[in-house]
Design a protein around this motif. Structure first.
Motif, mmCIF file in Angstrom:
data_model
loop_
_atom_site.group_PDB
_atom_site.id
_atom_site.type_symbol
_atom_site.label_atom_id
_atom_site.label_comp_id
_atom_site.label_asym_id
_atom_site.label_seq_id
_atom_site.Cartn_x
_atom_site.Cartn_y
_atom_site.Cartn_z
ATOM 1 N N ARG A 223 57.718 70.713 52.411
ATOM 2 C CA ARG A 223 56.715 71.633 51.877
ATOM 3 C C ARG A 223 56.304 71.280 50.446
ATOM 4 O O ARG A 223 55.332 71.827 49.919
ATOM 5 C CB ARG A 223 57.236 73.069 51.942
ATOM 6 N N ARG A 224 57.045 70.396 49.808
ATOM 7 C CA ARG A 224 56.683 69.958 48.461
ATOM 8 C C ARG A 224 55.884 68.658 48.480
ATOM 9 O O ARG A 224 55.878 67.903 47.504
ATOM 10 C CB ARG A 224 57.944 69.774 47.614
ATOM 11 N N TRP A 225 55.198 68.407 49.563
ATOM 12 C CA TRP A 225 54.512 67.132 49.727
ATOM 13 C C TRP A 225 53.428 66.917 48.659
ATOM 14 O O TRP A 225 53.196 65.791 48.215
ATOM 15 C CB TRP A 225 53.908 67.021 51.119
ATOM 16 N N ARG A 226 52.776 68.014 48.250
ATOM 17 C CA ARG A 226 51.731 67.855 47.220
ATOM 18 C C ARG A 226 52.339 67.368 45.909
ATOM 19 O O ARG A 226 51.742 66.555 45.191
ATOM 20 C CB ARG A 226 51.003 69.175 46.992
ATOM 21 N N ARG A 227 53.517 67.879 45.593
ATOM 22 C CA ARG A 227 54.202 67.488 44.369
ATOM 23 C C ARG A 227 54.506 65.989 44.372
ATOM 24 O O ARG A 227 54.282 65.285 43.387
ATOM 25 C CB ARG A 227 55.487 68.308 44.262
ATOM 26 N N THR A 228 55.004 65.521 45.505
ATOM 27 C CA THR A 228 55.327 64.098 45.622
ATOM 28 C C THR A 228 54.074 63.236 45.626
ATOM 29 O O THR A 228 54.029 62.174 44.995
ATOM 30 C CB THR A 228 56.137 63.847 46.899
ATOM 31 N N LEU A 229 53.041 63.692 46.320
ATOM 32 C CA LEU A 229 51.800 62.918 46.394
ATOM 33 C C LEU A 229 51.172 62.752 45.014
ATOM 34 O O LEU A 229 50.782 61.638 44.630
ATOM 35 C CB LEU A 229 50.811 63.604 47.335
ATOM 36 N N THR A 230 51.076 63.836 44.255
ATOM 37 C CA THR A 230 50.475 63.727 42.920
ATOM 38 C C THR A 230 51.342 62.882 41.988
ATOM 39 O O THR A 230 50.819 62.170 41.122
ATOM 40 C CB THR A 230 50.264 65.124 42.304
ATOM 41 N N ALA A 231 52.655 62.938 42.171
ATOM 42 C CA ALA A 231 53.546 62.108 41.353
ATOM 43 C C ALA A 231 53.343 60.632 41.661
ATOM 44 O O ALA A 231 53.298 59.789 40.744
ATOM 45 C CB ALA A 231 55.001 62.503 41.592
ATOM 46 N N ASP A 232 53.231 60.299 42.951
ATOM 47 C CA ASP A 232 53.013 58.904 43.332
ATOM 48 C C ASP A 232 51.682 58.379 42.800
ATOM 49 O O ASP A 232 51.593 57.251 42.293
ATOM 50 C CB ASP A 232 53.055 58.759 44.851
ATOM 51 N N ILE A 233 50.630 59.187 42.919
ATOM 52 C CA ILE A 233 49.321 58.778 42.408
ATOM 53 C C ILE A 233 49.395 58.564 40.899
ATOM 54 O O ILE A 233 48.917 57.553 40.367
ATOM 55 C CB ILE A 233 48.248 59.821 42.760
ATOM 56 N N SER A 234 50.009 59.516 40.197
ATOM 57 C CA SER A 234 50.101 59.430 38.742
ATOM 58 C C SER A 234 50.925 58.229 38.302
ATOM 59 O O SER A 234 50.564 57.526 37.346
ATOM 60 C CB SER A 234 50.726 60.716 38.182
ATOM 61 N N ALA A 235 52.051 57.989 38.973
ATOM 62 C CA ALA A 235 52.907 56.851 38.616
ATOM 63 C C ALA A 235 52.171 55.535 38.820
ATOM 64 O O ALA A 235 52.290 54.613 37.999
ATOM 65 C CB ALA A 235 54.192 56.882 39.440
ATOM 66 N N ASN A 236 51.401 55.427 39.901
ATOM 67 C CA ASN A 236 50.656 54.193 40.143
ATOM 68 C C ASN A 236 49.575 53.977 39.085
ATOM 69 O O ASN A 236 49.356 52.848 38.632
ATOM 70 C CB ASN A 236 50.032 54.224 41.538
ATOM 71 N N VAL A 237 48.895 55.059 38.681
ATOM 72 C CA VAL A 237 47.874 54.927 37.645
ATOM 73 C C VAL A 237 48.516 54.518 36.314
ATOM 74 O O VAL A 237 48.006 53.627 35.616
ATOM 75 C CB VAL A 237 47.083 56.243 37.484
ATOM 76 N N LEU A 238 49.634 55.131 35.966
ATOM 77 C CA LEU A 238 50.324 54.774 34.727
ATOM 78 C C LEU A 238 50.781 53.324 34.761
ATOM 79 O O LEU A 238 50.656 52.598 33.757
ATOM 80 C CB LEU A 238 51.517 55.700 34.504
ATOM 81 N N ARG A 239 51.331 52.884 35.896
ATOM 82 C CA ARG A 239 51.729 51.480 36.035
ATOM 83 C C ARG A 239 50.528 50.561 35.896
ATOM 84 O O ARG A 239 50.602 49.511 35.233
ATOM 85 C CB ARG A 239 52.400 51.290 37.394
#
Length: 411
Positions: A223-239
Motif C-alpha cells: 500500500r506504500r507503493w506511491r512512496r517507493t515510486l516517487t523515491a525511485d524517480i527522485s533518486a534516478n533524477v538526483l543520480r
C-alpha cells in the motif's frame, strides 16, 4: 577554430612530445606492475558497500512512515545509484578490473543500473570518445548532439533553446546516454538486421530497468507503493544530475580544447597522450568527492590511462602534474563550482550566433587553436634558455591582453 597541430599549440618540439610520451608510458608500467591484492579488495569492498547501501535505502523507504525517513532513504538510494554508475559501472566497463579475471567484475559481463546497454555504451564511449577525444565530427560526446559547446559546431536557430535543453539533458542524463549509445551502434551497423538487433537489446534493457524501479519495487511495497515510486524517480533524477555535472565538468570548462580531424592524421601514441592532456579537465576533490565522482575528478588521468584502476588516479595525478611542470604544460583544474560555472557560461554564450560574440574563433575561452599565437608559434626548440611551453605562452598572452584592456580604458 579547433586545434590542427597539437604539438605546435602545446609549444613542444617533436623530441619533447616523444619524451613526454615515454614518461607517461613509464607511469603506466609502474602502476600495472604494482596493482594487485589491495586493488582487487578495493573494488570488491566498493561493490559490497554499494549493494548494502542500496538495500538499506530501499528498506528505509518502504518501512518508514515519516517524511524524514523518505528523504533519508531517497538520498541514500541516489547515493547508491551514483556509486554504482560512477565508481563501479563506468570503471568496470572501461576494463579497469579485467586483469583480475573475475567473471563478475569484467567489462564484457557487467550490466549497470541505468537505462543504457553497457555493450552499446562501451563502443560509443570507450572507442568513439576515448580514442578520438574532442575531435570535431568524430567524438559525439562533444555536446552529446544537443548542446553547441564549441564554435566549430555550426550555429542553428534551435541553439537559442540550448539553455533549456541543457536542463532537460541534466535531469534525464541516463536516457540521453542510452540513446547516444544506440545511435552509435546504428551508425556502425552493417545492415538493417544488425540495427534491429541493437534496438531490440536497447528496448529490452529499458523494460527491465523501468520494470525494476517503477513496477517491481513499488509492488513489493504494497500500500506504500506511491512512496517507493516517487523515491525511485527522485533518486534516478538526483543520480542523473550528479553524473551530468561530473561529466560536463571534466570535458567542457575553459581549457578543455577541441581538435580538427587533421590533428589525428598519423597520430603517434605520445601525440595521443598530449591531446588527451589538452582536451580534458579536472576538478579539485578530496577522498569522498573523488569516490562519489568515480574518481573522474581526475578526468585528465582517466583519459591518459582509462583502463588503470580508478583508486590509483590520485597517486598518478601527482606524477602527471610534475610532468606538466617539467614540460611547461597547463594542468586544467579548479573547484567543482568554478568548473561548472565556466561550462554553463559556454553553454549559454554559444546559444547565440557567432556574430554576437566578442572573442575570435581562434582565441575564445571555449574555442582556441594554434593560430591564437600568430603564424609561427614558438616551441621549446625556439626557446633561448630552458623550456618555454604552452603554460608560459598562455600566461604571456593573458598578460598582454590585460595590458591592452588597461590602455583602452585609459584612452
Amino acid at each position: 577554430m579547433a586545434i590542427t597541430q597539437v604539438a605546435v599549440y602545446a609549444h613542444l618540439s617533436p623530441e619533447d612530445v616523444e619524451a613526454f610520451g615515454l614518461e607517461l608510458d613509464a607511469i603506466r608500467r609502474d602502476i600495472e606492475e604494482r596493482r594487485g591484492t589491495k586493488d582487487a579488495a578495493y573494488i570488491r569492498r566498493t561493490i559490497g558497500f554499494q549493494r548494502i547501501l542500496d538495500l538499506t535505502a530501499r528498506l528505509v523507504i518502504a518501512c518508514s512512515s515519516t517524511k524524514r525517513g523518505w528523504l533519508l532513504g531517497t538520498a541514500a538510494l541516489a547515493t547508491a545509484k551514483s556509486i554504482e554508475n560512477m565508481e563501479i559501472g563506468h570503471n568496470v566497463c572501461h576494463g579497469q578490473w579485467d586483469w583480475m579475471n573475475d567473471p563478475e567484475i569484467h567489462s564484457s559481463t557487467w550490466e549497470w543500473d541505468m537505462a543504457g546497454v553497457s555493450a552499446q555504451w562501451r563502443y560509443s564511449h570507450n572507442y568513439r570518445h576515448h580514442v578520438f577525444t574532442n575531435v570535431i565530427g568524430i567524438d559525439d560526446d562533444i555536446g552529446f548532439g544537443v548542446i553547441r559547446i564549441t564554435r566549430d559546431q555550426q550555429w542553428h536557430p534551435r541553439s537559442l533553446l540550448q539553455p533549456l535543453q541543457n536542463l532537460l539533458l541534466a535531469a534525464t542524463f541516463e536516457w540521453g546516454i542510452a540513446l547516444h549509445g544506440l545511435y552509435s551502434e546504428h551508425e556502425r551497423a552493417a545492415d538493417d538486421a544488425e540495427k534491429s538487433a541493437q534496438t531490440k537489446a536497447f528496448l529490452g534493457k529499458i523494460v527491465r530497468q523501468a520494470g525494476k524501479d517503477y513496477l517491481l519495487f513499488p509492488v513489493l511495497s504494497g500500500r506504500r507503493w506511491r512512496r517507493t515510486l516517487t523515491a525511485d524517480i527522485s533518486a534516478n533524477v538526483l543520480r542523473n544530475l550528479w553524473a551530468y555535472v561530473v561529466i560536463f565538468c571534466g570535458h567542457f570548462p575553459d581549457g578543455a580544447e577541441k581538435f580538427t580531424p587533421e590533428a589525428i592524421e598519423d597520430e603517434t601514441k605520445p601525440e595521443w597522450y598530449l591531446r588527451q592532456m589538452l582536451g580534458t579537465a579536472n576538478f579539485d576533490a578530496g577522498p569522498v568527492l573523488g569516490f562519489m565522482s568515480g574518481h573522474l575528478s581526475h578526468q585528465i588521468e582517466h583519459h591518459l590511462f582509462p583502463d588503470l584502476p580508478s583508486n590509483r588516479y590520485a597517486e598518478i595525478a601527482v606524477r602527471v602534474r610534475a610532468l606538466c611542470d617539467k614540460y611547461d604544460l597547463p594542468y586544467t583544474t579548479g573547484s567543482l563550482p568554478r568548473q561548472y560555472l565556466l561550462t554553463l557560461r559556454t553553454i549559454h554564450k554559444l546559444a547565440l550566433p557567432d556574430s554576437m560574440l566578442l572573442a575570435t574563433s581562434d582565441d575564445a575561452p571555449e574555442t582556441s587553436s594554434e593560430r591564437k599565437f600568430g603564424p609561427h608559434p614558438a616551441t621549446a626548440v625556439d626557446a633561448p634558455a630552458g623550456r618555454r611551453g604552452l603554460r608560459t605562452a598562455l600566461a604571456e598572452r593573458a598578460g598582454h591582453r590585460r595590458i591592452r584592456r588597461a590602455k583602452a580604458v585609459e584612452s
